[in-house]
Write an enzyme that holds these catalytic residues in place. Structure first.
Site, mmCIF file in Angstrom:
data_model
loop_
_atom_site.group_PDB
_atom_site.id
_atom_site.type_symbol
_atom_site.label_atom_id
_atom_site.label_comp_id
_atom_site.label_asym_id
_atom_site.label_seq_id
_atom_site.Cartn_x
_atom_site.Cartn_y
_atom_site.Cartn_z
ATOM 1 C CE LYS A 122 -3.618 2.454 2.406
ATOM 2 N NZ LYS A 122 -4.671 2.430 3.424
ATOM 3 C CE LYS A 170 -6.218 2.020 -0.746
ATOM 4 N NZ LYS A 170 -6.502 2.214 0.627
HETATM 5 N N1 LIG Z 1 -6.318 3.188 5.867
HETATM 6 C C1 LIG Z 1 -7.572 3.512 5.419
HETATM 7 C C2 LIG Z 1 -7.860 3.321 3.976
HETATM 8 N N2 LIG Z 1 -8.442 2.179 3.518
HETATM 9 C C3 LIG Z 1 -8.667 2.352 2.170
HETATM 10 C C4 LIG Z 1 -8.194 3.617 1.801
HETATM 11 C C5 LIG Z 1 -8.269 4.247 0.432
HETATM 12 C C6 LIG Z 1 -9.336 3.726 -0.475
HETATM 13 C C7 LIG Z 1 -9.613 4.572 -1.670
HETATM 14 O O1 LIG Z 1 -8.957 5.600 -1.932
HETATM 15 O O2 LIG Z 1 -10.540 4.219 -2.400
HETATM 16 C C8 LIG Z 1 -7.658 4.223 2.920
HETATM 17 C C9 LIG Z 1 -7.107 5.608 2.889
HETATM 18 C C10 LIG Z 1 -5.771 5.887 3.408
HETATM 19 O O3 LIG Z 1 -4.962 4.999 3.660
HETATM 20 O O4 LIG Z 1 -5.503 7.071 3.602
#
Ligand SMILES: NCc1[nH]cc(CCC(=O)O)c1CC(=O)O
Ligand SMILES: [Mg+2]
Length: 340
Positions: free
Chosen positions: A210, A264
């Site tokens: 991520k 992601k």
């Molecule tokens: N940790 C929380 C989380 N879980 C999914 C997303 C993003 C999902 C999206 O942008 O569709 C996030 C945001 C972040 O890490 O700031």
């Protein structure tokens, strides 16, 4: 040109050995016949935003076509998922600012919005899988995924809270725990905590690679953490310049007990997705993030893109890169389209 000796056709046949690649593309039936990857409704994970209260869906301004739903609305969405053959929905809460604090304690409340939505959906639509995010950002007053000391996000102290959050969600009926926090060692600790709580069957889909990305902006609006976030997440989310490191992250998560891994964002990271899918051969997912969704929708609104075509093309690209499935806000739309 000196020669009539070679015609264009002769040259092409010499160069290609007569193997004309366009031959198989000439008709829809032959294109279908040789197609390598096929998107199916079984590939879809539908992220849904839950909000307190009752009543009509509340549009997320930066995500055209996406709403925050009441618990009752989530139950209806789960029924729609079932009817459309979408295997899993992923729940994300919009937490009232009054319930946010420094340590994200609302995450541990068995009566929080996510747990109530999970129980309601499980009671009404048991055949649809439920995935819940493990991270504190919807619950903290600073918008970070873990607990802080000064301006530092503490790893081990955060993991302790995340383990309890995971157990609370699993006990509410969540089927898939999705740690999205990027703390070190959290998969092992969460697996252990789930097992200790008797939740051996609860699955873990680790957000393994991520990245600290600009493509989460609309999501942070949707869950209400955007305005609250102090600084950025670069001390725990990955540097987008790195992909060797993604391999090491995924290897750790798998060794720690992750059942599935995820990359992601998605589209700008198809190289990472392809690499992990090939390297590990485990169920590997991609998240078509809020920013990717909103980019497409913004262009559609301007009349610059054909939205349906861009949707199917991007989702098929994930499959081509090796995804077992995709978390996408387009899930209900594309499932409806595939149903015909
Ligand atoms: N940790 C929380 C989380 N879980 C999914 C997303 C993003 C999902 C999206 O942008 O569709 C996030 C945001 C972040 O890490 O700031
Ligand atoms: Mg890790």
């Amino acid at each position: 040109m000196t020669g009539e000796r070679y015609s264009i056709t002769d040259r092409i046949d010499a160069a290609t050995g007569g193997m004309r690649m366009r031959r198989l593309r000439q008709a829809e039936w032959s294109r279908r016949l040789v197609r390598e990857k096929q998107l199916s409704t079984a590939d879809l994970i539908w992220p849904i935003f839950v909000r307190e209260g009752s009543g009509a869906p509340q549009p997320v301004e930066s995500m055209p076509g996406v709403d925050r739903l009441s618990v009752e609305g989530c139950v209806e969405a789960a029924k729609r998922a079932r009817d459309l053959d979408i295997p899993v929905i992923a729940l994300f809460p919009y937490t009232d600012p009054s319930l946010r604090d420094e340590t994200g304690s609302e995450a541990l409340n068995p009566e929080n919005l996510i747990c109530r939505a999970t129980r309601a959906i499980k009671a009404a639509v048991p055949e649809v899988g439920i995935m819940c995010d493990v991270a504190l950002d919807p619950y903290t007053s600073h918008g970070h995924d873990g607990v802080m000391a000064g301006d530092r996000i503490l790893n081990d102290e955060s993991v302790e809270v995340l383990c309890r959050q995971a157990v609370v969600q699993a006990e509410a009926g969540c089927d898939v725990i999705g740690p999205s926090d990027m703390m070190d060692g959290r998969v092992a600790c969460i697996r252990g905590a789930l097992d200790d709580a008797g939740c051996r069957d609860t699955m873990i889909m680790a957000y393994s690679a991520k990245y600290a990305s600009a493509f989460y902006g609309p999501f942070r609006d949707a869950v209400g953490s955007g305005g609250m976030l102090k600084g950025d997440k670069r001390t725990y989310q990955m540097d987008y310049a790195n992909s060797d490191e993604a391999v090491r992250e995924a290897a750790q998560d798998l060794a720690e007990g992750a059942d599935m891994i995820m990359v992601k964002p998605g589209l700008p990271y198809l190289d990472v997705l392809a690499r992990l899918a090939r390297e590990f051969g485990v169920p590997t997912f991609a998240y078509q993030t809020s920013g990717e969704y909103s980019m497409i929708m913004a262009a559609v609104r301007n009349g610059w893109l054909d939205g349906d075509k861009a949707m199917v093309e991007t989702l098929t690209a994930y499959k081509r890169a090796g995804a077992s499935g995709i978390l996408t806000y387009f899930s209900p739309k594309v499932a409806e389209m595939m149903r015909g």
